[in-house]
Write a protein that holds these residues in place. Sequence first.
Motif, PDB file in Angstrom:
ATOM      1  N   HIS A  74       4.160   1.715  18.564  1.00  0.00           N
ATOM      2  CA  HIS A  74       4.746   1.966  17.246  1.00  0.00           C
ATOM      3  C   HIS A  74       5.449   0.701  16.745  1.00  0.00           C
ATOM      4  N   ILE A  75       6.240   0.076  17.612  1.00  0.00           N
ATOM      5  CA  ILE A  75       6.939  -1.155  17.236  1.00  0.00           C
ATOM      6  C   ILE A  75       5.940  -2.261  16.930  1.00  0.00           C
ATOM      7  N   ALA A  76       4.887  -2.370  17.734  1.00  0.00           N
ATOM      8  CA  ALA A  76       3.859  -3.383  17.479  1.00  0.00           C
ATOM      9  C   ALA A  76       3.204  -3.161  16.115  1.00  0.00           C
ATOM     10  N   ALA A  77       2.964  -1.909  15.758  1.00  0.00           N
ATOM     11  CA  ALA A  77       2.373  -1.607  14.450  1.00  0.00           C
ATOM     12  C   ALA A  77       3.329  -2.003  13.320  1.00  0.00           C
ATOM     13  N   LEU A  78       4.618  -1.708  13.487  1.00  0.00           N
ATOM     14  CA  LEU A  78       5.606  -2.097  12.473  1.00  0.00           C
ATOM     15  C   LEU A  78       5.686  -3.618  12.350  1.00  0.00           C
ATOM     16  N   GLN A  79       5.650  -4.318  13.481  1.00  0.00           N
ATOM     17  CA  GLN A  79       5.670  -5.779  13.448  1.00  0.00           C
ATOM     18  C   GLN A  79       4.413  -6.320  12.762  1.00  0.00           C
ATOM     19  N   GLY A  80       3.286  -5.664  12.978  1.00  0.00           N
ATOM     20  CA  GLY A  80       2.045  -6.061  12.309  1.00  0.00           C
ATOM     21  C   GLY A  80       2.141  -5.903  10.803  1.00  0.00           C
ATOM     22  N   ILE A  81       2.738  -4.812  10.361  1.00  0.00           N
ATOM     23  CA  ILE A  81       2.923  -4.589   8.923  1.00  0.00           C
ATOM     24  C   ILE A  81       3.825  -5.672   8.343  1.00  0.00           C
ATOM     25  N   ALA A  82       4.912  -5.984   9.043  1.00  0.00           N
ATOM     26  CA  ALA A  82       5.838  -7.017   8.567  1.00  0.00           C
ATOM     27  C   ALA A  82       5.157  -8.380   8.521  1.00  0.00           C
ATOM     28  N   ALA A  83       4.346  -8.701   9.525  1.00  0.00           N
ATOM     29  CA  ALA A  83       3.638  -9.979   9.554  1.00  0.00           C
ATOM     30  C   ALA A  83       2.634 -10.074   8.407  1.00  0.00           C
ATOM     31  N   THR A  84       1.945  -8.979   8.133  1.00  0.00           N
ATOM     32  CA  THR A  84       0.995  -8.958   7.018  1.00  0.00           C
ATOM     33  C   THR A  84       1.723  -9.180   5.695  1.00  0.00           C
ATOM     34  N   ALA A  85       2.878  -8.546   5.540  1.00  0.00           N
ATOM     35  CA  ALA A  85       3.660  -8.717   4.314  1.00  0.00           C
ATOM     36  C   ALA A  85       4.144 -10.157   4.171  1.00  0.00           C
ATOM     37  N   ARG A  86       4.589 -10.761   5.274  1.00  0.00           N
ATOM     38  CA  ARG A  86       5.031 -12.163   5.220  1.00  0.00           C
ATOM     39  C   ARG A  86       3.888 -13.076   4.825  1.00  0.00           C
ATOM     40  N   ARG A  87       2.707 -12.855   5.416  1.00  0.00           N
ATOM     41  CA  ARG A  87       1.537 -13.680   5.070  1.00  0.00           C
ATOM     42  C   ARG A  87       1.171 -13.507   3.607  1.00  0.00           C
ATOM     43  N   ALA A  88       1.165 -12.265   3.140  1.00  0.00           N
ATOM     44  CA  ALA A  88       0.818 -12.008   1.738  1.00  0.00           C
ATOM     45  C   ALA A  88       1.831 -12.663   0.811  1.00  0.00           C
ATOM     46  N   GLY A  89       3.108 -12.599   1.169  1.00  0.00           N
ATOM     47  CA  GLY A  89       4.134 -13.240   0.360  1.00  0.00           C
ATOM     48  C   GLY A  89       3.980 -14.748   0.339  1.00  0.00           C
ATOM     49  N   ALA A  90       3.662 -15.328   1.483  1.00  0.00           N
ATOM     50  CA  ALA A  90       3.466 -16.779   1.552  1.00  0.00           C
ATOM     51  C   ALA A  90       2.245 -17.194   0.744  1.00  0.00           C
ATOM     52  N   GLU A  91       1.175 -16.423   0.831  1.00  0.00           N
ATOM     53  CA  GLU A  91      -0.038 -16.741   0.073  1.00  0.00           C
ATOM     54  C   GLU A  91       0.203 -16.596  -1.418  1.00  0.00           C
ATOM     55  N   ALA A  92       0.949 -15.572  -1.815  1.00  0.00           N
ATOM     56  CA  ALA A  92       1.247 -15.364  -3.232  1.00  0.00           C
ATOM     57  C   ALA A  92       2.111 -16.502  -3.747  1.00  0.00           C
ATOM     58  N   GLY A  93       3.065 -16.943  -2.943  1.00  0.00           N
ATOM     59  CA  GLY A  93       3.922 -18.051  -3.348  1.00  0.00           C
ATOM     60  C   GLY A  93       3.150 -19.344  -3.465  1.00  0.00           C
ATOM     61  N   ALA A  94       2.212 -19.591  -2.573  1.00  0.00           N
ATOM     62  CA  ALA A  94       1.409 -20.803  -2.606  1.00  0.00           C
ATOM     63  C   ALA A  94       0.426 -20.791  -3.768  1.00  0.00           C
ATOM     64  N   ALA A  95       0.032 -19.605  -4.189  1.00  0.00           N
ATOM     65  CA  ALA A  95      -0.945 -19.496  -5.269  1.00  0.00           C
ATOM     66  C   ALA A  95      -0.337 -19.640  -6.647  1.00  0.00           C
ATOM     67  N   ARG A  96       1.007 -19.531  -6.749  1.00  0.00           N
ATOM     68  CA  ARG A  96       1.645 -19.644  -8.060  1.00  0.00           C
ATOM     69  C   ARG A  96       1.647 -21.097  -8.531  1.00  0.00           C
ATOM     70  N   PRO A  97       1.318 -21.321  -9.791  1.00  0.00           N
ATOM     71  CA  PRO A  97       1.387 -22.676 -10.325  1.00  0.00           C
ATOM     72  C   PRO A  97       2.830 -23.170 -10.287  1.00  0.00           C
ATOM     73  N   GLY A  98       3.007 -24.389  -9.830  1.00  0.00           N
ATOM     74  CA  GLY A  98       4.342 -24.969  -9.797  1.00  0.00           C
ATOM     75  C   GLY A  98       5.155 -24.551  -8.600  1.00  0.00           C
ATOM     76  N   ALA A  99       4.576 -23.740  -7.697  1.00  0.00           N
ATOM     77  CA  ALA A  99       5.319 -23.307  -6.511  1.00  0.00           C
ATOM     78  C   ALA A  99       5.445 -24.490  -5.562  1.00  0.00           C
TER      79      ALA A  99
END
Length: 119
Positions: free
Chosen positions: A91-116
Amino acid sequence: MTAAAVPGEPAIDPAVNHPTRLAVVAFLSACDEAEFAAVRGGCQVSDSMLSKIASALEGVGYLAVRKGYVGKRPRTWLSLTPAGRQALALHIAALQGIAATARRAGAEAGAARPGATDS
């Protein structure tokens, strides 16, 4: 996500997903066995709530209940079974996986923004 479709794979477990059940399982993961009153106090739940949680977790095989006496006073001790410890770990591993996916998505979204810029 639901309970592990593949045994041994991380997945959100509905038996421990509720915050109070998760608190009880996490509390018990730190010891071999704990007296009912210690778990009740540590998790800040009522006797009836802990009793219901213990019954539910015992029903799915995650918790063992031992009854006995200290002197003339009846006592109840709770402990996680090996299956309960594994369920918590997955259960904890699954929660950590969700958090890691969210961090990656946030980093990718930030990198994709113009001027970021990277800070």
